[in-house]
Design an enzyme around this catalytic site. Structure first.
Site, PDB file in Angstrom:
ATOM      1  N   SER A  91     -32.699  35.120 -21.184  1.00 10.00           N
ATOM      2  CA  SER A  91     -31.942  35.520 -20.009  1.00 10.00           C
ATOM      3  C   SER A  91     -32.415  36.910 -19.602  1.00 10.00           C
ATOM      4  O   SER A  91     -32.659  37.765 -20.468  1.00 10.00           O
ATOM      5  CB  SER A  91     -30.442  35.527 -20.330  1.00 10.00           C
ATOM      6  OG  SER A  91     -29.666  35.920 -19.206  1.00 10.00           O
ATOM      7  N   ASN A  92     -32.575  37.111 -18.314  1.00  5.74           N
ATOM      8  CA  ASN A  92     -32.971  38.420 -17.780  1.00  5.74           C
ATOM      9  C   ASN A  92     -34.315  38.888 -18.330  1.00  5.74           C
ATOM     10  O   ASN A  92     -34.511  40.072 -18.624  1.00  5.74           O
ATOM     11  CB  ASN A  92     -31.883  39.461 -18.085  1.00  5.74           C
ATOM     12  CG  ASN A  92     -30.529  39.059 -17.552  1.00  5.74           C
ATOM     13  OD1 ASN A  92     -30.358  38.872 -16.347  1.00  5.74           O
ATOM     14  ND2 ASN A  92     -29.558  38.882 -18.438  1.00  5.74           N
TER      15      ASN A  92
ATOM     16  N   LEU B 189     -22.948  32.307  -6.593  1.00  5.00           N
ATOM     17  CA  LEU B 189     -22.032  32.323  -5.450  1.00  5.00           C
ATOM     18  C   LEU B 189     -21.906  33.710  -4.827  1.00  5.00           C
ATOM     19  O   LEU B 189     -21.090  33.910  -3.919  1.00  5.00           O
ATOM     20  CB  LEU B 189     -20.653  31.799  -5.866  1.00  5.00           C
ATOM     21  CG  LEU B 189     -20.585  30.300  -6.192  1.00  5.00           C
ATOM     22  CD1 LEU B 189     -19.216  29.937  -6.741  1.00  5.00           C
ATOM     23  CD2 LEU B 189     -20.898  29.450  -4.960  1.00  5.00           C
TER      24      LEU B 189
ATOM     25  N   GLY C 237     -18.632  35.842  -3.834  1.00 12.68           N
ATOM     26  CA  GLY C 237     -17.817  35.550  -2.656  1.00 12.68           C
ATOM     27  C   GLY C 237     -18.212  36.291  -1.402  1.00 12.68           C
ATOM     28  O   GLY C 237     -17.484  36.263  -0.404  1.00 12.68           O
ATOM     29  N   ARG C 238     -19.380  36.957  -1.401  1.00 14.70           N
ATOM     30  CA  ARG C 238     -19.769  37.770  -0.244  1.00 14.70           C
ATOM     31  C   ARG C 238     -19.925  36.953   1.035  1.00 14.70           C
ATOM     32  O   ARG C 238     -19.770  37.476   2.131  1.00 14.70           O
ATOM     33  CB  ARG C 238     -21.075  38.500  -0.536  1.00 14.70           C
ATOM     34  CG  ARG C 238     -20.924  39.722  -1.423  1.00 14.70           C
ATOM     35  CD  ARG C 238     -22.250  40.417  -1.630  1.00 14.70           C
ATOM     36  NE  ARG C 238     -22.100  41.671  -2.343  1.00 14.70           N
ATOM     37  CZ  ARG C 238     -22.052  41.778  -3.658  1.00 14.70           C
ATOM     38  NH1 ARG C 238     -22.148  40.686  -4.402  1.00 14.70           N
ATOM     39  NH2 ARG C 238     -21.925  42.961  -4.237  1.00 14.70           N
TER      40      ARG C 238
ATOM     41  N   TYR D 292     -18.433  37.478 -23.819  1.00 13.08           N
ATOM     42  CA  TYR D 292     -17.516  37.231 -22.705  1.00 13.08           C
ATOM     43  C   TYR D 292     -16.067  37.349 -23.174  1.00 13.08           C
ATOM     44  O   TYR D 292     -15.639  36.640 -24.081  1.00 13.08           O
ATOM     45  CB  TYR D 292     -17.763  35.851 -22.097  1.00 13.08           C
ATOM     46  CG  TYR D 292     -19.063  35.719 -21.336  1.00 13.08           C
ATOM     47  CD1 TYR D 292     -19.805  36.832 -20.947  1.00 13.08           C
ATOM     48  CD2 TYR D 292     -19.550  34.464 -20.987  1.00 13.08           C
ATOM     49  CE1 TYR D 292     -20.992  36.704 -20.241  1.00 13.08           C
ATOM     50  CE2 TYR D 292     -20.738  34.330 -20.277  1.00 13.08           C
ATOM     51  CZ  TYR D 292     -21.455  35.443 -19.910  1.00 13.08           C
ATOM     52  OH  TYR D 292     -22.630  35.305 -19.209  1.00 13.08           O
TER      53      TYR D 292
ATOM     54  N   TRP E 271     -27.566  33.057 -12.481  1.00 13.01           N
ATOM     55  CA  TRP E 271     -26.206  33.595 -12.609  1.00 13.01           C
ATOM     56  C   TRP E 271     -25.879  34.405 -11.353  1.00 13.01           C
ATOM     57  O   TRP E 271     -26.757  34.889 -10.662  1.00 13.01           O
ATOM     58  CB  TRP E 271     -26.028  34.411 -13.884  1.00 13.01           C
ATOM     59  CG  TRP E 271     -26.788  35.701 -14.063  1.00 13.01           C
ATOM     60  CD1 TRP E 271     -27.998  35.861 -14.664  1.00 13.01           C
ATOM     61  CD2 TRP E 271     -26.356  37.024 -13.691  1.00 13.01           C
ATOM     62  NE1 TRP E 271     -28.364  37.189 -14.672  1.00 13.01           N
ATOM     63  CE2 TRP E 271     -27.370  37.928 -14.096  1.00 13.01           C
ATOM     64  CE3 TRP E 271     -25.213  37.525 -13.053  1.00 13.01           C
ATOM     65  CZ2 TRP E 271     -27.282  39.306 -13.882  1.00 13.01           C
ATOM     66  CZ3 TRP E 271     -25.125  38.897 -12.847  1.00 13.01           C
ATOM     67  CH2 TRP E 271     -26.140  39.766 -13.258  1.00 13.01           C
TER      68      TRP E 271
END
Length: 313
Positions: free
Chosen positions: A153-154, A223, A226-227, A52, A220
């Protein structure tokens, strides 16, 4: 993460720009403000990854820990390894070789300014990785006291089972993209024997495997970028935003909380990861961290069908 952590704060937005340029004092202050907002909202689990912001997300978080005595003991630190960003001399790739895992963990510990990582996730599957090498590295990290618990993860059910068979320590988490927008995780279970099933790529049975084996699902992208709470682009998104706002009004909370409740209402015990760096938006998720999901069976389905834009089969 602890079993009672309802929501995690995802730290991908901290640390300045997505390039190797150094971070500055303003980036540390922004990280501190985000951490404070998360703590004020009852969130004490923080999710990182070594890639990140080219490591800067971990580094600025380490700066916050260094200037906040006692904070490390109050929180759960989670990070991930397994992705290598592309550079001029090579493409981006996945790398879960045992020696790479060990080196990446040591680098994360340095950036985070801590002696131990509470949870380490393998970020994405590496097709060339030898699972015995992975298991050996994880076992060594645990025995040295550098990592307390492990997850993935994934990954799908078969990949999780394949790794778990070689580990003495239980895998405690699987982080997947899950939201009211990214719905293949829930639709995979209802679109069988329909024409739409061919378009789904989610590994069927993963939710059930995780629930049966005590692997906590983390969502993950919870949210939905923001859609439904700020930048609606399609008729279905606009209709869903209106429904979220109405449900939030009736229940005395925020649309962001209702959006997270939709995930948390599922019996798989999903823990959303919220990735916004905006303190106000973090605080808008507070009720998800401190209240039980307040959605009826009918309300949950109404949100699902509205977001789909078409009826269920």
């Amino acid at each position: 993460m602890a079993d009672d952590d309802r929501v995690l704060y995802g730290c991908m937005g901290l640390g300045g720009s997505w390039d190797p340029e150094p971070y500055g004092p303003a980036d540390i202050d922004a990280a501190a403000a985000a951490v404070e907002a998360a703590l004020d909202s009852g969130i004490t689990a923080f999710d990182h990854a070594d890639i990140y912001r080219h490591g800067k997300s971990e580094a600025v978080f380490g700066e916050v820990l260094a200037r906040t005595p006692g904070l490390r003991e109050r929180i759960t630190l989670q990070t991930k390894c397994g992705i290598r960003l592309g550079a001029e001399d090579r493409p981006g790739m996945y790398d879960l070789r045992g020696q790479t895992i060990t080196r990446r963990v040591e680098e994360s510990l340095t950036r985070l300014r801590t002696d131990v990582i509470d949870v380490l996730l393998l970020h994405r599957p590496d097709p060339l990785a030898d699972v015995d090498s992975i298991a050996s590295a994880l076992t060594s990290l645990h025995r040295q006291g550098l990592v307390r618990r492990f997850g993935v993860s994934n990954m799908g059910a078969a990949q999780i089972a394949h790794l778990q068979a070689r580990l003495d320590q239980p895998l405690v988490a699987n982080q997947l993209e899950m939201s009211l927008h990214s719905r293949d995780w829930v639709e995979a279970g209802v679109l069988l024997n329909t024409p739409a099933s061919a378009a789904g790529g989610f590994p069927f049975g993963t939710l059930e495997h995780c629930r049966d084996h005590g692997v906590r699902l983390q969502a993950w992208g919870a949210l939905a970028q923001g859609r439904f709470t700020g930048r609606q682009q399609t008729p279905a998104e606009r209709a869903t935003a209106g429904l979220l706002a109405e449900l939030a009004r009736r229940k005395g909370t925020t649309p962001e909380t209702v959006l997270l409740w939709w995930l948390m209402r599922h019996p798989s015990r999903i823990a959303p990861v919220i990735g916004t760096a905006c303190p106000d938006r973090i605080r808008a998720c507070r009720d998800a961290a401190v209240r039980e999901p307040d959605l009826t069976h009918e309300e949950w389905y109404e949100l699902w069908v509205t977001a789909r834009g078409v009826p269920l089969p």
